[in-house]
Design an enzyme around this catalytic site. Structure first.
Site, mmCIF file in Angstrom:
data_model
loop_
_atom_site.group_PDB
_atom_site.id
_atom_site.type_symbol
_atom_site.label_atom_id
_atom_site.label_comp_id
_atom_site.label_asym_id
_atom_site.label_seq_id
_atom_site.Cartn_x
_atom_site.Cartn_y
_atom_site.Cartn_z
ATOM 1 N N LEU A 68 18.891 52.425 48.502
ATOM 2 C CA LEU A 68 19.600 52.155 47.261
ATOM 3 C C LEU A 68 19.023 50.938 46.550
ATOM 4 O O LEU A 68 19.339 50.681 45.406
ATOM 5 C CB LEU A 68 21.091 51.943 47.551
ATOM 6 N N ARG A 69 18.189 50.178 47.250
ATOM 7 C CA ARG A 69 17.428 49.038 46.700
ATOM 8 C C ARG A 69 18.281 47.813 46.400
ATOM 9 O O ARG A 69 17.767 46.855 45.833
ATOM 10 C CB ARG A 69 16.671 49.444 45.435
ATOM 11 N N ASP A 310 15.608 61.223 52.365
ATOM 12 C CA ASP A 310 14.677 60.104 52.506
ATOM 13 C C ASP A 310 14.371 59.519 51.122
ATOM 14 O O ASP A 310 13.225 59.241 50.768
ATOM 15 C CB ASP A 310 13.396 60.533 53.221
ATOM 16 N N HIS A 314 11.602 54.232 43.086
ATOM 17 C CA HIS A 314 10.682 53.156 42.733
ATOM 18 C C HIS A 314 10.648 52.971 41.229
ATOM 19 O O HIS A 314 10.919 53.901 40.469
ATOM 20 C CB HIS A 314 9.258 53.494 43.184
#
Lengths: 448, 331
Positions: A68-69, A310, A314
């Site tokens: 989820l960053r 997965d 980005h």
């Protein structure tokens, strides 16, 4: 729409792999839970009735690996943006790896993730705690405290534990608290510097290779240590036929091991790297067509019990470089169900089995550690529901993507099957309005 | 998706040269023929033709190189182009500028062609995809992937000595795994119809899937060069000489170093090639390197004519598009 709301989903094809249900049946939810399947309880007055004629009604999907960053890489994505994408994809529970910044190696960071996710209320986010501090591969974390803070499993993300001794100790210590370790089956030395499957395509393109043995060596080592310790392990992201075979043999000997694979491994192969397509730069790398076929068989037979996205969103820069210098990963939440349905269309799985690999299979891996018994539709259980139209066709495009990550090799492809409604704990967290394909506005968060 | 496609314009003319793979025998032959025409230029007193007058060619070298950069520069100047030499390794990237930023900045200076060397496989391909449509890209070596002008100048050299390719047995000796030169040579030889290509080296330096490139793998040097018409020695990088790939330069020379004695099993008229620079006493003896069968220095001179041919063809393709872009000059 709030938790107290009563919802009836009528006339849909209800598929619940856990109970073996696959028939036209109504589903009734109240107080955040499923209250009945089939006839409504006496006196049940739904606040809203959803007409699911021609649609499939199944448990909300469970995804074992979605980055989820947040915290740390909010320029790529946030918990808000990605749980919104998850809701649009029918995913109600997802497990995020600990390789955030800061790393999820203390209860405080795990709690932070829980709090942010709860504030947005779009998906149940289960942070995987780190196995080692700072993911350094040497010093184990306070695993009991991480479990207490809501980490159902532990993981190293994609960072290695080079020392077999450390891995042995981590397995022993984790098993004290019945914690499953997620292990990426990729030997750190054999994969170092590699960016493609070591084979005909890497040879032609001159890309540093990652041999099949990078997976089999890691799988064999972890299985030996799991057997030694009796601890439970889960291989997060198998990519080779031999890796899957080793898992099958180990399970036959009653080693407590399970495995998943990223669903794109069942569609893409090393051949997709021609032209240096950086959206096909993945870790583990895309393997051969024979590996893909074996993985499909292993999924069909249940040796690989879970399919996951997965998801690795980005920013554009991550993929704007020569292939070896790009960052691996696909933005994949929104293709999880569509690709699973493509497996059904291609005759690899029947629909209930496909749904099982996205619900009961992964839920079982998360096991008792996760507490709430999601991944199934049963009176008394949380009303996490995915309703999708198996016939609707649509095209994946930057406009249809909800995730902030647009890094997917499937852009421009047509898919059949699309989520109509997603319910999380009885609340509607996604509704596709009309046939325009526009996503519903994100629901207001509820102040409790 | 095909690596080759973006190298050609809609009519099949050469727009970029990124790899030899996917180029037809006719096109490769046309490049070699064009290069043959330019050898006259390089030998005359005034070594210039005006084919690329008004064009700006930027040498973008992210890796250091002497031979390749110098011969590209000479080739461009003999075509009357203006040449910019950018040693990027020492400038922009160390300031955190991305490859893409560097590229767009140079485009803003109206560069017509980039000659690119980069340590990552696929770099030239990436730049060609990102560059503006009127810009051509020539790959001067990308990682382990390709070094097409080297492959072509080697073909040019072979053709000059052997006349053609049909009956040739070619032995390529050394570090195939890390060699972009070998990949380009193999692709070119296969396209041009060589009878047999052998690669020779220890297993650590030969990719497992080497045969899929269309070669025969051989681990014994004597067997490998037997009856060969052409013996190509590859450069062994210093960093490979110790560690887990090879035990020592000494053992490598004992097994794979080319000596007059070992060369004796090749055909009597066999030629010996090397892309340079040579590690004397590692890949080959000085006796062989400086001997009558060595064509190593010819390869260097031929590099200029072949690079002129490639530059002229790509610029020619740009000119076919008509005087649309700024600075376009129809020679």
């Amino acid at each position: 729409m709030h938790e107290g709301m009563k919802i009836s989903i009528r006339n849909g094809r209800l598929i619940d792999p856990a109970s073996g249900i696959d028939r036209e049946a109504d589903l009734h939810c109240a107080e955040g839970k499923v209250v009945a399947i089939g006839a409504a309880p006496a006196g049940f007055q739904p606040d809203r009735t959803l007409d699911a004629r021609g649609l499939v009604v199944c448990p909300g999907l469970v995804d074992l690996s979605a980055r989820l960053r947040e915290p740390g890489d909010e320029q790529k994505a946030t918990i808000a943006s990605e749980t919104r994408a998850a809701a649009a994809a029918g995913i109600t529970t997802l497990c995020c790896p600990p390789d955030t910044n800061p790393i999820i190696d203390t209860p405080a960071v795990a709690q932070l993730v829980h709090q942010i996710a709860a504030r947005h209320g779009l998906a149940r986010v289960l942070p995987a705690g780190a196995i080692t501090r700072g993911l350094d591969g040497s010093q184990i974390t306070e695993m009991a405290a991480l479990k207490e803070a809501g980490c159902p499993v532990l993981s190293q993300g994609d960072r290695p534990i080079r020392s077999a001794q450390v891995l042995l100790r981590a397995l022993e210590y984790a098993s004290t608290f019945s914690l499953t370790l997620f292990l990426q089956p990729l030997d750190a030395d054999l994969s170092e510097g590699g960016c493609a499957h070591q084979g005909a395509v890497s040879t032609r393109l001159g890309l540093p290779g990652i041999p099949e043995a990078a997976e089999t060596v890691a799988v064999a080592r972890a299985l030996a240590l799991a057997e030694q310790t009796g601890a439970r392990i889960h291989f997060r992201g198998l990519s080779t036929a031999r890796g899957a075979e080793l898992l099958v043999e180990a399970r036959r000997r009653s080693i407590l091991a399970s495995g998943d694979c990223a669903i794109h491994q069942l569609f893409l192969t090393e051949d997709d790297l021609h032209g240096f397509n950086s959206n096909c730069h993945l870790l583990p790398p895309l393997r051969t067509a024979a590996d893909r076929q074996s993985l499909r068989m292993a999924v069909a037979e249940g040796a690989i019990q879970a399919l996951c996205s997965d998801h690795q969103p980005h920013d554009a820069d991550a993929k704007q470089a020569p292939f070896p210098e790009t960052i691996p990963g696909i933005s994949a939440l929104e293709t999880l169900l569509p690709l699973a349905l493509r497996l059904v269309a291609e005759g690899v799985l029947d629909l209930p089995t496909a749904i099982a690999r996205l619900t009961t299979g992964p839920a079982e891996v998360l096991g008792s550690g996760s507490g709430s018994g999601f991944g199934r539709l049963k009176p008394g259980r949380s009303a996490d529901v995915c309703v999708f139209d198996p016939a609707e066709t649509w095209v994946l495009s930057p406009e249809t993507l909800v995730s902030h990550g647009h890094n997917t090799p499937f852009l421009g492809m047509e898919f059949q099957g699309r989520v109509r409604w997603t319910l999380l704990g009885g609340r509607m967290v996604f509704e596709r309005s009309g046939t325009t394909g526009a996503a519903a506005a994100p629901p207001r968060h509820q102040s409790n | 998706m095909n690596t080759a496609n973006i190298q050609l314009d809609d009519a099949g003319h050469l727009k970029h040269l990124l790899t030899v793979e996917g180029l037809s025998r006719e096109l490769l032959t046309a490049i070699l023929d064009q290069a043959e025409g330019f050898t006259g230029v390089t030998q005359q007193a005034v070594k210039k033709v005006p084919l690329c007058r008004g064009k700006v060619i930027a040498n973008l070298f992210f890796e250091t190189s002497t031979r390749t950069r110098t011969t590209f520069e000479l080739a461009a100047k003999r075509l009357s182009a203006d040449v910019l030499n950018l040693n990027i390794a020492a400038s922009s990237t160390s300031k955190g500028e991305t490859l893409l930023d560097t590229l767009h900045n140079l485009e803003a200076m109206h560069v017509d062609m980039f000659v690119v060397r980069h340590a990552a496989s696929g770099a030239a391909h990436f730049i060609a995809e990102q560059a503006a449509p009127h810009v051509s890209v020539i790959n001067a070596g990308d990682g382990r992937h390709a070094h097409p002008t080297q492959g072509l100048l080697d073909m040019f050299t072979i053709r000059r000595h052997k006349g053609g390719f049909e009956h040739l047995r070619v032995a390529i000796v050394g570090d195939i795994l890390h060699s972009r030169v070998a990949r380009s040579q193999i692709a070119a030889l296969n396209t041009l119809g060589a009878a047999e290509i052998r690669v020779i080296g220890p297993r650590t330096l030969i990719p497992d899937a080497a045969e899929s490139l269309g070669v025969r793998v051989c681990h014994d040097l004597r067997e490998g060069v037997r009856d060969a018409d052409v013996v190509i020695m590859l450069r062994l990088q210093r960093e490979r000489m110790s560690g887990a790939l090879l035990p020592s330069a000494h053992e490598y020379y004992q097994l794979y170093g080319l000596t007059e004695e070992r060369l004796s099993t090749a055909r009597p008229d066999a030629i010996v090639m090397h892309p340079g620079p040579i590690n004397r006493g590692v890949e080959m003896d000085s006796q062989v390197a400086d001997g009558p069968r060595s064509v190593i220095l010819e390869q260097v001179s031929n590099g200029i004519a072949v690079r002129m041919a490639v530059i002229a063809m790509c610029i020619g393709t740009q000119n076919l598009r008509g005087p649309g872009g700024e600075g376009t000059y129809d020679a």
